[in-house]
Design an enzyme around this catalytic site. Structure first.
Site, PDB file in Angstrom:
ATOM      1  N   LYS A   1       2.872   0.615   2.001  1.00 45.10           N
ATOM      2  CA  LYS A   1       2.914   1.166   0.633  1.00 45.10           C
ATOM      3  C   LYS A   1       3.991   0.421  -0.156  1.00 45.10           C
ATOM      4  O   LYS A   1       5.097   0.916  -0.349  1.00 45.10           O
ATOM      5  CB  LYS A   1       3.183   2.680   0.690  1.00 45.10           C
ATOM      6  CG  LYS A   1       2.725   3.405  -0.564  1.00 45.10           C
ATOM      7  CD  LYS A   1       2.576   4.887  -0.326  1.00 45.10           C
ATOM      8  CE  LYS A   1       2.297   5.660  -1.598  1.00 45.10           C
ATOM      9  NZ  LYS A   1       1.056   5.359  -2.289  1.00 45.10           N
TER      10      LYS A   1
ATOM     11  N   GLU B   1     -11.171   1.295   0.204  1.00 45.96           N
ATOM     12  CA  GLU B   1     -10.524   2.458  -0.420  1.00 45.96           C
ATOM     13  C   GLU B   1     -10.587   2.274  -1.920  1.00 45.96           C
ATOM     14  O   GLU B   1     -11.249   1.363  -2.415  1.00 45.96           O
ATOM     15  CB  GLU B   1      -9.082   2.604   0.066  1.00 45.96           C
ATOM     16  CG  GLU B   1      -8.190   1.421  -0.231  1.00 45.96           C
ATOM     17  CD  GLU B   1      -6.756   1.614   0.261  1.00 45.96           C
ATOM     18  OE1 GLU B   1      -6.267   2.758   0.265  1.00 45.96           O
ATOM     19  OE2 GLU B   1      -6.126   0.605   0.619  1.00 45.96           O
TER      20      GLU B   1
ATOM     21  N   HIS C   1      13.320 -16.937  -2.797  1.00 45.63           N
ATOM     22  CA  HIS C   1      12.282 -16.082  -2.197  1.00 45.63           C
ATOM     23  C   HIS C   1      12.768 -15.454  -0.896  1.00 45.63           C
ATOM     24  O   HIS C   1      12.471 -14.307  -0.608  1.00 45.63           O
ATOM     25  CB  HIS C   1      11.016 -16.888  -1.907  1.00 45.63           C
ATOM     26  CG  HIS C   1      10.209 -17.200  -3.132  1.00 45.63           C
ATOM     27  ND1 HIS C   1      10.701 -17.951  -4.171  1.00 45.63           N
ATOM     28  CD2 HIS C   1       8.952 -16.856  -3.489  1.00 45.63           C
ATOM     29  CE1 HIS C   1       9.776 -18.059  -5.112  1.00 45.63           C
ATOM     30  NE2 HIS C   1       8.702 -17.398  -4.720  1.00 45.63           N
TER      31      HIS C   1
ATOM     32  N   LEU D   1      -4.629   1.857   3.023  1.00 52.24           N
ATOM     33  CA  LEU D   1      -3.410   2.663   3.101  1.00 52.24           C
ATOM     34  C   LEU D   1      -3.712   3.947   3.895  1.00 52.24           C
ATOM     35  O   LEU D   1      -4.691   4.634   3.591  1.00 52.24           O
ATOM     36  CB  LEU D   1      -2.913   3.044   1.697  1.00 52.24           C
ATOM     37  CG  LEU D   1      -1.559   3.748   1.774  1.00 52.24           C
ATOM     38  CD1 LEU D   1      -0.436   2.726   1.890  1.00 52.24           C
ATOM     39  CD2 LEU D   1      -1.328   4.660   0.605  1.00 52.24           C
TER      40      LEU D   1
ATOM     41  N   ARG E   1       5.977   7.399   6.918  1.00 54.80           N
ATOM     42  CA  ARG E   1       5.224   6.267   6.339  1.00 54.80           C
ATOM     43  C   ARG E   1       6.170   5.337   5.589  1.00 54.80           C
ATOM     44  O   ARG E   1       6.003   4.116   5.628  1.00 54.80           O
ATOM     45  CB  ARG E   1       4.108   6.786   5.416  1.00 54.80           C
ATOM     46  CG  ARG E   1       3.206   5.668   4.889  1.00 54.80           C
ATOM     47  CD  ARG E   1       1.989   6.193   4.149  1.00 54.80           C
ATOM     48  NE  ARG E   1       2.338   6.893   2.927  1.00 54.80           N
ATOM     49  CZ  ARG E   1       1.451   7.475   2.117  1.00 54.80           C
ATOM     50  NH1 ARG E   1       0.154   7.447   2.422  1.00 54.80           N
ATOM     51  NH2 ARG E   1       1.836   8.091   1.030  1.00 54.80           N
TER      52      ARG E   1
ATOM     53  N   TYR F   1       7.430   2.123  -1.790  1.00 50.65           N
ATOM     54  CA  TYR F   1       7.509   3.384  -2.520  1.00 50.65           C
ATOM     55  C   TYR F   1       6.757   4.484  -1.790  1.00 50.65           C
ATOM     56  O   TYR F   1       6.007   4.224  -0.839  1.00 50.65           O
ATOM     57  CB  TYR F   1       6.997   3.222  -3.957  1.00 50.65           C
ATOM     58  CG  TYR F   1       5.490   3.184  -4.119  1.00 50.65           C
ATOM     59  CD1 TYR F   1       4.737   2.095  -3.678  1.00 50.65           C
ATOM     60  CD2 TYR F   1       4.812   4.244  -4.717  1.00 50.65           C
ATOM     61  CE1 TYR F   1       3.356   2.069  -3.845  1.00 50.65           C
ATOM     62  CE2 TYR F   1       3.429   4.214  -4.888  1.00 50.65           C
ATOM     63  CZ  TYR F   1       2.718   3.120  -4.451  1.00 50.65           C
ATOM     64  OH  TYR F   1       1.350   3.088  -4.594  1.00 50.65           O
TER      65      TYR F   1
HETATM   66  N1  PDD Z   1      -1.455   6.428  -4.295  1.00 47.98           N
HETATM   67  N2  PDD Z   1      -4.783   4.299  -1.117  1.00 47.98           N
HETATM   68  C1  PDD Z   1      -4.000   3.756  -2.079  1.00 47.98           C
HETATM   69  C2  PDD Z   1      -4.162   2.298  -2.389  1.00 47.98           C
HETATM   70  C3  PDD Z   1      -3.060   4.568  -2.763  1.00 47.98           C
HETATM   71  O1  PDD Z   1      -2.273   4.020  -3.712  1.00 47.98           O
HETATM   72  C4  PDD Z   1      -2.977   5.954  -2.443  1.00 47.98           C
HETATM   73  C5  PDD Z   1      -1.998   6.870  -3.118  1.00 47.98           C
HETATM   74  C6  PDD Z   1      -3.809   6.470  -1.428  1.00 47.98           C
HETATM   75  C7  PDD Z   1      -3.749   7.917  -1.023  1.00 47.98           C
HETATM   76  O2  PDD Z   1      -2.585   8.192  -0.261  1.00 47.98           O
HETATM   77  P1  PDD Z   1      -1.933   9.660  -0.229  1.00 47.98           P
HETATM   78  O3  PDD Z   1      -3.005  10.604   0.177  1.00 47.98           O
HETATM   79  O4  PDD Z   1      -0.849   9.550   0.756  1.00 47.98           O
HETATM   80  O5  PDD Z   1      -1.453   9.958  -1.641  1.00 47.98           O
HETATM   81  C8  PDD Z   1      -4.687   5.609  -0.782  1.00 47.98           C
HETATM   82  C9  PDD Z   1      -0.342   7.146  -4.885  1.00 47.98           C
HETATM   83  C10 PDD Z   1      -0.628   8.567  -5.211  1.00 47.98           C
HETATM   84  C11 PDD Z   1       0.170   6.319  -6.042  1.00 47.98           C
HETATM   85  O6  PDD Z   1       0.210   5.111  -5.879  1.00 47.98           O
HETATM   86  O7  PDD Z   1       0.569   6.890  -7.065  1.00 47.98           O
END
Ligand code: PDD
Length: 291
Positions: free
Chosen positions: A153, A185, A107, A209, A56, A37
């Site tokens: 992601k 993170e 799977h 991420l 990405r 996603y």
């Molecule tokens: N999440 N780390 C994780 C585990 C995340 O899920 C996200 C973002 C980030 C920040 O990435 P970015 O700056 O590209 O949004 C870091 C999104 C917003 C979500 O899952 O809704």
């Protein structure tokens, strides 16, 4: 239409009302969490860093060996149409690709003839209220129970979901993930710390991420000649930081002012975080909104 999903949504080459967008219960996204996603913020109907998000997406698809159902330009067209038809100027675009629905449960990958499922929709961008930003938010630390490809992601987010829920149950906004005594993170955000005027960011490894917002912050620090080190941050350093921030496409930059019930620094958002937030707003209002 729900209050937070605009009609039409995009599903497998068509734009249609959410109420008519159906997928098979045998979809591997549903059965296995087998998919990817992206979340892309939109300011004044301009998708922010769209090339980086689409890149990405491709990297994650490559990482799970799933063919991209659309070209980069194809995705941009889908996103442009969603932005154009949604009723809000500031939006958040969600898109997801799964490995589709086979006629049996196995799977291993389905045959190449099974098409992937591609879904995307626009929501209003939910921003942090000024009073929350002014006082900062509380966070907890939890063990990082995720797998070893946190750079992808993917939609299999159960460890993140459980970590974030633990935070919410303790009245906190985020859970900071600790693996082998280092902070990687947040459950849904990247984390920065400030110590003695130095900005510290964990490096992009397979255990974090690579946030698009993270990159913007590194760029803003470089532009403004702010001292910055990209290196692993130990749990001890996290606990003695002067400032801790979380960053993401939807949260932008938000100060964490309490960690596991203890104040971070003075217990109020720090001056450097405020400065970075201002740089980010200036950047957003000039570069992002005006393109
Ligand atoms: N999440 N780390 C994780 C585990 C995340 O899920 C996200 C973002 C980030 C920040 O990435 P970015 O700056 O590209 O949004 C870091 C999104 C917003 C979500 O899952 O809704």
């Amino acid at each position: 239409m729900t209050p937070y999903v605009a009609d039409p949504v995009y599903l497998n080459g068509r734009f249609l009302p959410l109420a008519e967008a159906g997928i098979s219960p045998l979809d591997r996204g549903f059965l296995y969490g087998d998919g990817v996603y992206e979340v892309i913020p939109v300011y004044s109907r301009r998708a922010f860093r769209i090339d980086e998000h689409v890149k990405r997406l491709q990297a994650t698809l490559d990482g799970i060996k799933l063919a991209n159902p659309l070209t980069a330009d194809g995705w941009k067209e889908v996103i442009a149409k969603l932005i154009e038809t949604a009723p809000w100027d500031d939006q958040s675009i969600y898109l997801q690709v799964t490995r589709g629905a086979d006629d049996k449960r196995d799977h291993a990958f389905p045959p190449a003839s099974v098409p992937s499922t591609a879904f995307a929709f626009a929501s209003p961008l939910v921003t942090t209220p000024a009073e929350v930003r002014a006082r900062g938010v509380a966070a907890i630390t939890v063990p990082d129970l995720r797998w070893s490809r946190c750079d992808l992601k993917v939609i299999s987010l159960l460890a993140n979901v459980l970590a974030r829920q633990q935070a919410v149950e303790q009245g906190c906004a985020e859970a900071l993930l600790i693996r082998d005594r280092f902070m990687k993170e947040g459950a849904a955000s990247n984390i920065f710390i400030v110590k003695d005027g130095l900005l510290l960011a964990p490096p992009k490894t397979h255990l974090m991420l690579p946030g698009i917002t993270y990159d913007v912050i590194l760029e803003l620090a470089a532009t403004h000649q702010q001292a910055l080190e990209v290196r692993e941050i130990s749990e001890t350093e996290l606990r003695s930081a002067d400032e801790v921030w979380m960053t993401s496409s939807t949260k932008e930059i938000l100060a964490i002012t309490t960690l596991d019930g203890q104040p971070v620094g003075t217990g109020k958002p720090g001056p450097f975080g405020e400065q970075m937030w201002q740089w980010y707003q200036d950047f957003k209002n000039t570069v992002m909104r005006k393109g």
